[in-house]
Write an enzyme that holds these catalytic residues in place. Structure first.
Site, short mmCIF file in Angstrom:
data_model
loop_
_atom_site.label_atom_id
_atom_site.label_comp_id
_atom_site.label_asym_id
_atom_site.label_seq_id
_atom_site.Cartn_x
_atom_site.Cartn_y
_atom_site.Cartn_z
CG HIS A 148 -1.95 -1.10 1.21
ND1 HIS A 148 -2.98 -1.14 0.28
CD2 HIS A 148 -2.11 -2.21 1.98
CE1 HIS A 148 -3.73 -2.20 0.49
NE2 HIS A 148 -3.21 -2.88 1.52
CB ILE A 149 3.69 2.38 2.11
CG1 ILE A 149 2.86 2.47 3.40
CG2 ILE A 149 4.76 3.46 2.05
CD1 ILE A 149 3.65 2.25 4.67
CB ILE A 224 9.67 5.93 4.45
CG1 ILE A 224 9.32 5.43 3.04
CG2 ILE A 224 10.11 7.38 4.37
CD1 ILE A 224 8.49 4.21 2.95
CB ALA A 225 10.72 0.35 4.72
NE ARG A 226 9.79 -1.76 11.35
CZ ARG A 226 8.76 -0.94 11.36
NH1 ARG A 226 8.81 0.19 10.69
NH2 ARG A 226 7.66 -1.25 12.02
CD GLU A 255 14.22 3.39 14.02
OE1 GLU A 255 13.23 3.34 14.78
OE2 GLU A 255 14.13 3.36 12.79
CG HIS A 273 10.44 5.13 13.17
ND1 HIS A 273 10.88 3.86 13.43
CD2 HIS A 273 9.26 4.98 12.51
CE1 HIS A 273 10.00 2.97 12.97
NE2 HIS A 273 9.01 3.63 12.41
C1 8YV Z 1 5.26 3.27 14.25
C2 8YV Z 1 5.83 2.15 12.25
O1 8YV Z 1 4.34 2.29 14.52
O2 8YV Z 1 3.70 1.56 11.46
C3 8YV Z 1 4.82 1.16 11.82
O3 8YV Z 1 5.18 -0.04 11.81
O4 8YV Z 1 6.98 1.90 12.25
C4 8YV Z 1 5.39 3.45 12.77
O5 8YV Z 1 4.18 3.93 12.23
C5 8YV Z 1 4.89 4.57 14.88
O6 8YV Z 1 6.04 5.30 14.87
C6 8YV Z 1 4.33 4.40 16.28
O7 8YV Z 1 5.27 3.69 17.03
#
Ligand code: 8YV
Length: 307
Positions: A148-149, A224-226, A255, A273
């Protein structure tokens, strides 16, 4: 008696007030034994998840409600084995995260925050202007991950006149977007590579030194993922050696620790994040967390379960 809930990550005040009304809230993961034995629910973030040792120390745990969409920091197999429900907040943060990807890209290629610092420092008219930026519109953008993203980013990139290709576990047969099975080949044909893949063992270091070399000295990376999807050491090296033009990063390998080299580099734009961190989205995410928990303890079907 209100169920005991462990809150592993702060949420908006109005969400925490809703939780406090329904649960006995605990915020410190170092719980005394008698409290740990009572914890029936956890609310956490996607990036925070639930450490396996903590999960093992909660014998009464029934549900983990993730304030996000990433499940890579929760042991889903163990949750299944113990019949612990796991919920997420799908769909809500898609646009905000896609907006952040474009924001990082625009800043990275046009030097927006660098220019802001230049003006704020009173340097305009006194010292040379920051280096010229790079055109964003019309460039060749590659997406690693087309969920989706990824698709929301592709829509935005298309609006900027970009040519969009992507790699994913399979061809989604999306009109207008070229599927490239191999991530190195995708990087080689792209000027911009955006990482939008889910985290976890299957995607760890998917963007490695070979991918960064294929993207090349005129290439830009956005994540913007991990942080785990990118080999962070290889990224630091590529930026330091000038074999990558720049990186816009919202997520990192460990992090909140961010390598000094990334914080010092003139080739990076960094965020903590925060891609989903808007009032509107975090309110909607938090309300869905509360609704999932309430449904569980009321014996109703869960709105958005993954386990
Ligand atoms: C965090 C995210 O959940 O959706 C995710 O998996 O990494 C972020 O949206 C948000 O920072 C709240 O912890």
């Amino acid at each position: 008696m209100k169920p005991d809930l462990l809150l592993l990550e702060p949420m908006l005040p109005e969400i925490e007030r809703r939780l406090e009304a329904a649960y006995t809230l605990h915020r410190d993961a170092t719980l005394p034994g008698d409290v740990a034995a009572r914890i029936r629910a956890i609310a956490t973030g996607g990036g925070t998840g639930v450490p396996p040792a903590l999960m093992a120390g909660l014998p009464a745990l029934e549900i983990i409600a993730i304030n996000g969409i990433g499940t890579d920091a929760v042991d889903l197999a163990e949750a299944r084995r113990r019949h612990i429900r796991v919920t997420t907040t799908p769909g809500i943060l898609t646009n905000d995260v896609a907006d952040m990807a474009l924001g990082l890209l625009l800043d990275l290629m046009r030097g927006i925050t660098a220019g802001d610092r230049y003006v704020r420092a009173g340097a305009w008219g006194h010292t040379p202007a920051p280096p010229l930026g790079h055109t964003v519109s019309g460039r060749k953008l590659g997406l690693v991950g087309m969920g989706h993203i990824g698709r929301a980013i592709a829509t935005r990139a298309t609006a900027f006149g970009m040519t969009v290709s992507y790699t994913a576990l399979h061809d989604h047969n999306l009109p207008g977007y070229g599927f490239v099975p191999d991530v190195v080949a995708l990087a080689r044909q792209s000027e911009i590579l955006v990482v939008a893949a889910s985290g976890g063992a299957g995607s760890r270091h998917l963007v490695n030194a070979a991918v960064l070399a294929a993207l090349g000295p005129n290439g830009f990376l956005v994540n913007i993922a991990r942080g785990s999807v990118v080999d962070e050491d290889a990224l630091v090296t590529a930026l330091a050696q000038g074999t990558l033009a720049g990186a816009g990063l919202d997520v990192f390998a460990h992090e909140p620790d961010v390598p000094q080299a990334l914080r010092d580099s003139p080739r990076t734009v960094l965020q903590s994040h925060r891609a989903s961190a808007t009032i509107e989205t975090r309110l909607a995410m938090g309300n869905l967390v509360v609704d999932n928990l309430a449904a569980h303890f009321a014996g109703r079907p869960l709105p958005t379960p993954v386990v």
